[in-house]
Design an enzyme around this catalytic site. Structure first.
Site, short mmCIF file in Angstrom:
data_model
loop_
_atom_site.label_atom_id
_atom_site.label_comp_id
_atom_site.label_asym_id
_atom_site.label_seq_id
_atom_site.Cartn_x
_atom_site.Cartn_y
_atom_site.Cartn_z
N HIS A 165 0.61 -1.25 -0.07
CA HIS A 165 -0.14 -0.01 0.00
C HIS A 165 1.05 1.16 0.11
O HIS A 165 1.92 1.36 0.28
CB HIS A 165 -0.89 0.02 1.11
CG HIS A 165 -1.97 -0.95 1.19
ND1 HIS A 165 -2.00 -2.29 1.32
CD2 HIS A 165 -3.23 -0.58 0.60
CE1 HIS A 165 -3.18 -2.83 1.16
NE2 HIS A 165 -4.30 -1.97 0.86
N LYS A 190 -0.83 4.96 4.56
CA LYS A 190 -1.62 3.84 5.42
C LYS A 190 -1.20 3.88 6.52
O LYS A 190 -0.10 3.21 7.05
CB LYS A 190 -1.79 2.56 4.53
CG LYS A 190 -2.93 1.73 4.99
CD LYS A 190 -2.81 0.62 4.09
CE LYS A 190 -3.95 -0.73 4.80
NZ LYS A 190 -5.51 -0.01 4.88
N1 LIG Z 1 -12.65 -0.44 2.27
C1 LIG Z 1 -11.85 -0.04 1.38
O1 LIG Z 1 -12.28 -0.20 0.11
C2 LIG Z 1 -11.02 0.95 1.50
C3 LIG Z 1 -10.22 1.24 0.40
C4 LIG Z 1 -9.20 2.38 0.82
C5 LIG Z 1 -8.97 2.83 2.10
N2 LIG Z 1 -9.52 2.04 3.06
C6 LIG Z 1 -9.41 2.61 4.19
O2 LIG Z 1 -10.17 4.04 4.43
C7 LIG Z 1 -9.61 4.46 5.73
C8 LIG Z 1 -9.27 6.25 5.09
O3 LIG Z 1 -8.27 6.05 4.17
P1 LIG Z 1 -7.60 7.43 3.58
O4 LIG Z 1 -6.56 7.05 2.66
O5 LIG Z 1 -8.75 8.20 2.93
O6 LIG Z 1 -7.21 8.26 4.97
P2 LIG Z 1 -6.77 9.72 4.99
O7 LIG Z 1 -5.75 9.84 6.04
O8 LIG Z 1 -6.54 10.24 3.53
O9 LIG Z 1 -8.22 10.24 5.37
C9 LIG Z 1 -8.84 10.09 6.45
C10 LIG Z 1 -9.42 11.58 7.08
O10 LIG Z 1 -10.31 11.28 8.16
C11 LIG Z 1 -10.53 12.26 8.88
N3 LIG Z 1 -11.06 12.02 10.36
C12 LIG Z 1 -10.18 11.69 11.35
N4 LIG Z 1 -10.97 11.63 12.30
C13 LIG Z 1 -12.19 11.74 12.14
C14 LIG Z 1 -13.44 11.79 12.87
N5 LIG Z 1 -13.62 11.42 14.17
N6 LIG Z 1 -14.61 12.05 12.18
C15 LIG Z 1 -14.59 12.37 10.69
N7 LIG Z 1 -13.44 12.24 9.94
C16 LIG Z 1 -12.22 12.14 10.87
C17 LIG Z 1 -9.20 13.07 8.77
O11 LIG Z 1 -9.07 14.36 9.15
C18 LIG Z 1 -8.68 12.67 7.40
O12 LIG Z 1 -9.05 13.64 6.58
C19 LIG Z 1 -8.39 3.88 6.04
O13 LIG Z 1 -8.58 3.07 7.13
C20 LIG Z 1 -7.98 2.88 4.72
O14 LIG Z 1 -7.50 1.89 5.21
C21 LIG Z 1 -10.68 1.49 2.67
#
Ligand SMILES: NC(=O)c1ccc[n+]([C@@H]2O[C@H](COP(=O)([O-])OP(=O)(O)OC[C@H]3O[C@@H](n4cnc5c(N)ncnc54)[C@H](O)[C@@H]3O)[C@@H](O)[C@H]2O)c1
Length: 220
Positions: free
Chosen positions: A127, A131
């Protein structure tokens, strides 16, 4: 129209989800919550029927609790927290998936099938370096499915974090004189959007809750 809010709206996945929801004729983007936007989840819940969560491992569970307490269905894409903690949440439906990409769901299915027939396996998940959790939720779920299918211990997981990557996984199975490699690559976050939109449309009608895994929403 289903009114959908996005928690983590300023993040990589959240921003992609907002764009996909805005482009869907039957969905309305009803709110964006993110500390980075100065917008708490509590402020958007009244406007939403469904909330999508792409936040952080330490925020997802509290967000899910707040959603169901307000009678709002929640679709969780965040990984790195214990999904068993979703059991017992009542008031609205909960759907969670470690991977919304259809190809990744198929990769997990094929790996489980192969695990029943090959002597041993290991998983390499790769990844982007932003991440937070390792190993990935997809790798953990793949390993659990393979353990169930084979009756053996879960395969070892190796994690790679590098700039330039998005989300990739290779399952390598070995047996006497042969190996089998099953690989999935998400090269863009748009790969997760069809599965995410399906979950948004279906979460309100789930017959049980929580449901974990996109495979439960796919037929055939
Ligand atoms: N299920 C899937 O298909 C899939 C695919 C890709 C990533 N993911 C997961 O999604 C999650 C996010 O990944 P990302 O790359 O977008 O991360 P990222 O760090 O770019 O974004 C996370 C966001 O969440 C915000 N945040 C933190 N605490 C919060 C709260 N209490 N309420 C609302 N917002 C809050 C942060 O400010 C940030 O903007 C990770 O856990 C990743 O592993 C899942």
């Amino acid at each position: 129209m289903i009114r959908v809010g996005v928690a983590g709206a300023a993040g990589r996945m959240g921003a992609t989800a907002c764009a996909a929801i805005e482009s869907a004729a039957d969905l309305e983007l009803a709110g964006r919550a993110d500390p980075a936007l100065g917008a708490p989840l509590a402020a958007i819940l009244d406007a939403c029927e469904v909330v999508v969560d792409f936040t952080t491992p330490d925020a997802a569970l509290a967000n899910a609790r707040a959603c169901v307490a307000a009678g709002v269905h929640v679709v969780i894409g965040t990984t790195g927290f214990d999904v068993a903690a979703l059991e017992g949440l009542r008031g609205a439906n909960v759907f969670a998936a470690p991977n919304f990409a259809i190809g990744a769901v198929l990769m997990m299915e094929f790996a489980a099938r192969a695990a029943a027939h090959m002597a041993a396996a290991e998983i390499i998940e790769l990844h982007h370096d932003g991440k937070l959790d390792a190993p990935s939720g997809t790798a953990i779920r793949t390993a659990a499915l393979m353990a169930d299918a084979s009756g053996r211990a879960a395969p070892a997981i190796h994690s790679v974090r590098l700039p330039g990557l998005v989300a990739h996984q290779e399952v390598i199975l070995g047996d006497v004189g042969q190996t089998l490699t099953i690989r999935h690559d998400s090269t863009a976050r748009e790969s997760f959007m069809p599965g995410l939109l399906l979950a948004i449309r279906r979460v309100g009608g789930l017959e049980r809750s929580p449901v974990v895994g996109l495979e439960h929403l796919l037929s055939g």
